[in-house]
Write a protein that holds these residues in place. Structure first.
Motif, short mmCIF file in Angstrom:
data_model
loop_
_atom_site.label_atom_id
_atom_site.label_comp_id
_atom_site.label_asym_id
_atom_site.label_seq_id
_atom_site.Cartn_x
_atom_site.Cartn_y
_atom_site.Cartn_z
N LEU A 1 0.62 -1.24 -0.09
CA LEU A 1 -0.07 0.02 -0.12
C LEU A 1 1.36 1.30 0.33
N ALA A 2 1.83 1.18 0.70
CA ALA A 2 2.95 2.30 1.43
C ALA A 2 3.58 2.66 -0.58
N SER A 3 3.77 1.39 -1.53
CA SER A 3 4.30 1.70 -2.36
C SER A 3 3.67 2.42 -3.70
N ALA A 4 2.35 1.72 -3.67
CA ALA A 4 1.31 2.09 -4.51
C ALA A 4 1.13 3.98 -4.28
N LEU A 5 1.41 4.15 -2.84
CA LEU A 5 0.92 5.12 -2.81
C LEU A 5 1.79 6.81 -3.21
#
Length: 728
Positions: A272-276
């Motif tokens: 999720l952090a990498s997607a954001l």
């Protein structure tokens, strides 16, 4: 990071994400500065100005003069855009196409009218021709009072240096004037104070820097092999059309969405952090493309796609390391800290090697090559920032908010080591066989058609047909109604279309057409679109990718490979790591060329971009594996290297597969949704991505062992000889 700081971090991030997103879409101010729509686009995406020059004089120029003039003009028009094209039309005309420009008159005023340039002494004798000047640039020089004054700096050719030395030695004693004459008019009359023998001269006395720039431009444009005059100029529409752009944007959005979903599904909170962070990466890239005034073309899009893949790659490396640390019993917080630390060397080495390639390509290349290098370098720098700083900050913020259970971060599973090294004979044989098939195919087609590869008109030239329709047709209508009929006549899918703005004229560029094919095309246009054949003109055109450009691209790739080898040698303290990595890179390029040969995919401007993409992509996966081999060697020694190499490859296997998969997804969606010209670019690129993964996993480690074994034998033999001598 405590809970309060975590909340602040997330709030700041989302405010930044929304703010930059708004600017990227809508821009700022009445001119929409910073928006994606404001980014300069190439001829293939947005069209531009087309200017045709004709050689002055009754004698027909020879091919060498035309080639030299085209090359020099190419260097000059790149001041407007790295994607500008210069090519020959007919026997005595030169076309210049500059993207992102709508005012042909403004370009002509700035570029100047290429004419005759001579340097004459006070008696009227010509001491230099324009071709004796290698370069002329405006600059500043400090005078005797310490003030900065504008000047023009001249650089002579080798022959010009000798001529100018003789002229200035004769003029210096009496401070005679050497007149610079352009098209019969004196444009400057500098006095000679001292003999100039090194080929470097400075013209002083400029009233302003603008005057110095104008004089330098006049000298540069006058230093052509031929005298030219403007024949016509017009504004042309995009070669690919708005539909191609829309489909590419849709494909990019879908590909990004799939990659983001994939990362979240596989890595949960880190995903999720990498997607954001990836969303922020895209917004920053848009703003920086606008800020650095980079012209975006289809090859440039390739550089961005590659950098997106590398942005995901850095995150995958980090997340894999975190899972390994959690598997050893460490807490999530400690695992995150150690994971980022251990992943740092692989990320830096992988990105630096690709940056080396981008820097060399940007410095030595021109046109499409330079445009690709710019977008690639920009993407790499931004991707490193988002992966190492933004993703880390978001993960720490999520942890501070209480998401601390290791199930949200994952735990590495113990995998059985795969014995890749034992199958090296199979891998090496398969690779050699594929490459040989490619060479055989090229040889067969060379005999049958005269061309080893299916070269498009960008490489070998073709026919430019100017058609006047009775009604205004959009690029999309032309692509669906007219182009298929032309392709039936040519038997070739590589047809480029340009509209002449403000008219119903359309320019179709195809492979070289015979007289019968031209007649057939005229008849087809008359039968289907009621076009008056008398208004249709056709001219032979040269390749838009000059021989010099191709040579520059080849030299740039070779120099890039050399510097990559040196860097890997320096970082890994073993030249065999560098040799293995570069060999795998060459292997990937040859396999893709073999695909072009066998599948007869059109080899055009995107071919260079495809090869350069593979050069940048392939080395990165190899570096990650070598980094793990180096780490394991430090911890375990070199007693059982085959086992160590197998384990290192197995440990990084998920990273190799996931990174390639995410990049492959981006390109595959582009292939499925894109128009035909984009598919011709995406298909070989998918082959290159798959091949790069294969060579990194199956070849590089085994090849390093082979080279190490050979080196070990030589060293052992040398030690044996030394021992025998000592004994004797």
């Amino acid at each position: 990071m405590n809970r309060k700081k975590g909340i602040i971090t997330l709030v700041v991030f989302f405010v930044l994400l929304v703010g930059l997103g708004y600017v990227s879409v809508f821009g700022v101010g009445s001119d929409h500065s910073g928006s994606a729509a404001s980014i300069k686009q190439g001829l293939d995406l947005a069209g531009g100005v087309s200017i045709t020059y004709q050689v002055v004089g009754d004698e027909e120029p020879d091919s060498a003069q035309m080639s030299d003039t085209i090359y020099k003009l190419q260097q000059r028009v790149e001041a407007y855009s790295t994607e500008a094209q210069v090519y020959q039309e007919g026997s005595d005309r030169i076309n210049i196409e500059i993207p992102g420009v709508s005012d042909a008159n403004a370009v002509l005023e700035e570029l100047g009218r290429p004419g005759s340039l001579t340097f004459q002494d006070s008696s009227g004798n010509t001491v230099l021709d324009g071709t004796d000047i290698a370069d002329a640039q405006a600059g500043y020089q400090t005078d005797s009072l310490g003030n900065q004054t504008p000047v023009v700096q001249l650089t002579m050719t080798e022959e010009g240096t000798q001529k100018f030395a003789e002229a200035t030695e004769a003029a210096a004693p009496t401070h005679d004037i050497i007149y610079i004459i352009y098209d019969g008019e004196v444009v400057s009359a500098p006095a000679v104070n001292d003999p100039i023998t090194d080929g470097q001269a400075v013209i002083t006395g400029m009233a302003s820097f603008e005057e110095a720039q104008n004089l330098a431009s006049t000298i540069r444009i006058g230093g052509l092999s031929l005298e030219l005059e403007e024949l016509r100029s017009n504004v042309v529409g995009a070669q690919l059309g708005s539909e191609a752009i829309e489909r590419s944007l849709i494909a990019g959005a879908i590909g990004m969405a799939i990659v983001m979903i994939f990362m979240i599904a596989v890595y949960w909170i880190p995903g999720l952090a990498s997607a954001l962070a990836l969303c922020l990466y895209v917004e920053l890239t848009v703003l920086l493309l606008y800020g650095f005034d980079i012209t975006l073309t289809l090859p440039g899009v390739a550089g961005i796609i590659l950098s997106i893949g590398m942005a995901v790659d850095a995150n995958v490396i980090i997340f894999a390391r975190i899972r390994e640390e959690i598997a050893t019993g460490k807490t999530v917080k400690t695992a995150m800290k150690i994971g980022f630390q251990k992943a740092l060397s692989a990320i830096i080495d992988g990105n630096v090697t690709t940056l080396i390639a981008a820097a060399v390509l940007g410095f030595l290349g021109s046109g499409t090559v330079r445009g690709f290098a710019q977008t690639l370098a920009l993407g790499i720098v931004v991707s490193m920032f988002t992966a190492l700083f933004v993703t880390r900050s978001l993960m720490n913020a999520f942890y501070a908010l209480g998401i601390r259970d290791e199930k949200f971060y994952g735990k590495a599973k113990e995998r059985k080591t795969i014995n890749f090294v034992s199958k090296k004979a199979v891998f090496f044989t398969a690779s050699i066989a594929v490459i040989l098939v490619g060479f055989i195919a090229m040889g067969v087609y060379k005999v049958r058609t005269g061309q080893a590869l299916n070269y498009s008109l960008e490489f070998v030239g073709g026919t430019s047909t100017n058609v006047t329709f009775n009604e205004d047709m959009s690029i999309e209508e032309l692509d669906t109604q007219v182009v298929p009929l032309i392709e039936e006549i040519t038997g070739d899918g590589n047809v480029q279309t340009q509209k002449v703005q403000g008219t119903t004229q359309v320019i179709f560029k195809t492979r070289t057409l015979s007289a019968d094919e031209r007649e057939e095309m005229n008849q087809m246009l008359a039968d289907n679109f009621d076009v008056d054949a008398s208004t249709t003109t056709a001219e032979s055109i040269s390749s838009t990718i000059s021989g010099e450009t191709r040579q520059e691209a080849l030299v740039a790739v070779i120099v890039s490979a050399f510097f990559m080898l040196i860097y890997v040698w320096f970082r890994f303290k073993d030249v065999r790591f560098g040799a293995s990595a570069v060999t795998a890179l060459i292997h990937d390029v040859l396999v893709v060329v073999a695909f072009y040969a066998v599948a007869r995919v059109s080899v055009g401007s995107t071919f260079i971009a495809c090869i350069l993409t593979i050069v940048g992509y392939s080395i990165n996966a190899t570096i990650v594996i070598f980094d793990r081999i180096r780490e394991n060697m430090r911890a375990e020694g070199t007693d059982n290297l085959p086992e160590l190499v197998n384990r290192s490859i197995t440990q990084t296997l998920s990273r190799s597969i996931f990174t390639s998969l995410t990049t492959f997804i981006m390109v595959a969606v582009l292939y499925v949704i894109g128009v035909s010209s984009i598919r011709e670019f995406a298909l070989p690129l998918m082959i290159g991505i798959a091949c790069g993964t294969y060579s990194s996993v199956c070849i590089t480690g085994a090849l390093w062992l082979v080279l190490r074994k050979i080196g070990g034998k030589k060293k052992a033999q040398e030690n044996g000889k030394t021992a025998k001598k000592a004994k004797a």
